[in-house]
Design a protein around this motif. Structure first.
Motif, PDB file in Angstrom:
ATOM      1  N   HIS A 260      41.507  77.234 122.110  1.00  0.00           N
ATOM      2  CA  HIS A 260      40.550  76.172 122.410  1.00  0.00           C
ATOM      3  C   HIS A 260      39.706  75.904 121.170  1.00  0.00           C
ATOM      4  N   LYS A 261      39.772  74.677 120.657  1.00  0.00           N
ATOM      5  CA  LYS A 261      39.095  74.334 119.410  1.00  0.00           C
ATOM      6  C   LYS A 261      37.672  73.842 119.665  1.00  0.00           C
ATOM      7  N   ARG A 262      36.825  74.074 118.683  1.00  0.00           N
ATOM      8  CA  ARG A 262      35.480  73.525 118.626  1.00  0.00           C
ATOM      9  C   ARG A 262      35.344  72.793 117.292  1.00  0.00           C
ATOM     10  N   VAL A 263      34.654  71.649 117.295  1.00  0.00           N
ATOM     11  CA  VAL A 263      34.480  70.879 116.068  1.00  0.00           C
ATOM     12  C   VAL A 263      33.007  70.561 115.864  1.00  0.00           C
ATOM     13  N   ALA A 264      32.649  70.335 114.610  1.00  0.00           N
ATOM     14  CA  ALA A 264      31.293  69.909 114.251  1.00  0.00           C
ATOM     15  C   ALA A 264      31.363  69.280 112.878  1.00  0.00           C
ATOM     16  N   TRP A 265      30.297  68.577 112.521  1.00  0.00           N
ATOM     17  CA  TRP A 265      30.211  68.025 111.175  1.00  0.00           C
ATOM     18  C   TRP A 265      28.752  67.923 110.765  1.00  0.00           C
ATOM     19  N   SER A 266      28.536  68.015 109.470  1.00  0.00           N
ATOM     20  CA  SER A 266      27.183  67.945 108.933  1.00  0.00           C
ATOM     21  C   SER A 266      26.735  66.491 108.832  1.00  0.00           C
ATOM     22  N   THR A 267      25.448  66.299 108.630  1.00  0.00           N
ATOM     23  CA  THR A 267      24.972  64.975 108.277  1.00  0.00           C
ATOM     24  C   THR A 267      25.370  64.684 106.829  1.00  0.00           C
ATOM     25  N   SER A 268      25.134  63.469 106.409  1.00  0.00           N
ATOM     26  CA  SER A 268      25.547  63.039 105.072  1.00  0.00           C
ATOM     27  C   SER A 268      24.745  63.751 103.992  1.00  0.00           C
ATOM     28  N   ILE A 269      25.444  64.238 102.966  1.00  0.00           N
ATOM     29  CA  ILE A 269      24.818  64.883 101.810  1.00  0.00           C
ATOM     30  C   ILE A 269      25.218  64.107 100.561  1.00  0.00           C
TER      31      ILE A 269
END
Length: 432
Positions: free
Chosen positions: A213-222
């Motif tokens: 089971h995968k989990r995903v996330a992403w940062s805000t723009s840098i």
């Protein structure tokens, strides 16, 4: 949207590099490259399908599927899909209503957990509406079709009249290749021996049995300019700074779990000089091991350790050795290849990838792409992958994790942003 561009059913063997990527996957950990494209305005499905039909389908690979070999000493083959239907690959997801960011995260995680289709070409483009406006496009491609660099180039083809440039973490250099050639067979054997005796990364929070089971996330723009300013101030490569920030994020994550931070090994995919296929697809990279000194508490000291280790990788011809081993594995029987992949993956706890996309905003099917997040896969038993993707002067960190390894990857994404701030504030005062 049915398409039937060819009726040829002749089998075509996968290249050694593509075959190796096919066998890197497991039921719990499919080798699928994912990307999330965010649009300010609604993207029409018909317009997207028309662009894909006109620009993507001429590449024969996107109209083929993989056939397993009939005996254990053969490589898998590509076969033309004579009943190809574009509607099975370019489609609109149908939640009951437009989704917000939290729902989009859950939806992307669900799609990244789904294995690619077995009897169709292993790729999909799935569209979803966002609130209050805009669209998101979830793209998934099996790694055997192409590596990340080739897919970024493909994005340039799909975009409206824009050609993209591509780049990755700069590890290899012409000098390292010359050193490897001068060393000849003995240098290669010495490097192989060092890899063979390399111990497995110890069991811990990042080395657990995978759930699938995968989990995903992403940062805000840098801002990429801010990353480059840290590299200039400390006299290091941009790649060194990014890896130090990833190590800092892992250290913060360990501390939040109440665990003592300890160094781990990362697999770093690096583009390699190679003859590309006629359509520019395929896999032309190898992975090298890089130590992430999570146990080093001071951010600047951590950066110095990584810069020193990366310099050794750049000088030592590690890429040439890794590429040779990958081709050797691709030439072996599938059972041996699977064993080699499992052995290799146990030596690392995560994968860290880096790609550079178009330097300025692009239009796809008439709509502006606001931002892009990429999730590169991890092979076999590795349950964590972080991908740094640059687009239009900004950088996003994409996190793809097995739920058994990291159940809340958004904390890791936030930790990366905090580690970058820490490096920036610690580095810049040293220079007037």
């Amino acid at each position: 949207m049915s398409q039937n561009p060819t009726t040829v059913t002749k089998l075509e063997r996968l290249s050694r590099e593509d075959s190796a990527r096919w066998y890197m996957g497991t039921p719990e950990n499919p080798m699928v490259i994912g990307a999330l494209l965010l649009f300010d305005q609604r993207l029409a499905l018909d317009a997207l399908a028309e662009v894909v039909s006109r620009k993507l389908l001429p590449h024969r690979r996107f109209r083929q599927h993989v056939v397993e070999p009939e005996h254990r000493f053969a490589r898998p083959c590509w076969r033309d899909d004579i009943s190809f239907d574009l509607g099975e690959h370019v489609l609109k997801l149908s939640p009951p209503h437009a989704v917000d960011r939290d729902a989009l995260v859950r939806l992307a995680a669900d799609r990244m957990s789904a294995p690619p289709p077995q009897h169709r070409s292993p790729w999909t483009l799935e569209l979803v509406d966002l609130v209050p406006e805009g669209s998101a496009l979830i793209a998934r491609f099996h790694h055997c079709i192409a590596d990340g660099r080739a897919l970024v180039s493909l994005l340039g083809e799909l975009a409206d009249g824009v050609r993209s440039g591509t780049a990755g973490i700069a590890v290899a250099s012409s000098r390292s290749s010359q050193v490897s050639r001068r060393g000849g067979l003995w240098a290669w054997l010495a490097g192989f021996f060092r890899l063979f005796v390399l111990s497995a990364d110890p069991a811990g929070a990042l080395r657990r049995p995978l759930s699938g089971h995968k989990r995903v996330a992403w940062s805000t723009s840098i801002s990429m300019d801010s990353v480059k300013s840290v590299a200039r101030a400390r006299g290091h490569h941009v790649a060194d700074v990014l890896l130090a920030a990833v190590a800092g994020a892992l250290a913060r994550n360990s501390g939040a779990r109440g665990q003592a931070p300890r160094s781990v090994r990362a697999l770093l995919p690096v583009a390699a000089p190679s003859e590309a296929s006629s359509d520019g697809l395929g896999n032309h990279y190898a992975s090298v091991f890089v130590r992430l000194p999570i146990a080093v508490a001071d951010p600047r000291a951590r950066l110095e350790v990584i810069a020193r280790d990366m310099d050794a990788v750049r000088r030592g011809g590690a890429l040439r050795l890794a590429l040779g081993l990958m081709r050797l594995a691709g030439a072996a029987a599938p059972a041996i290849e699977r064993w080699a992949v499992r052995w290799w993956s146990r030596r690392a706890s995560l994968v860290v990838s880096s790609l550079a996309g178009p330097p300025s905003p692009v239009l796809l099917a008439g709509q502006r792409v606001r931002s892009i997040v990429v999730w590169a896969p991890a092979a076999a038993s590795v349950g964590l992958s972080v991908t740094l993707f640059g687009y239009a002067g900004a950088l996003h960190l994409g996190v793809l994790a097995d739920a058994a390894v990291i159940d809340q990857p958004e904390e890791l994404a936030a930790g990366f942003q905090a580690a970058m701030d820490e490096l920036r504030h610690g580095a810049l005062p040293d220079k007037p």
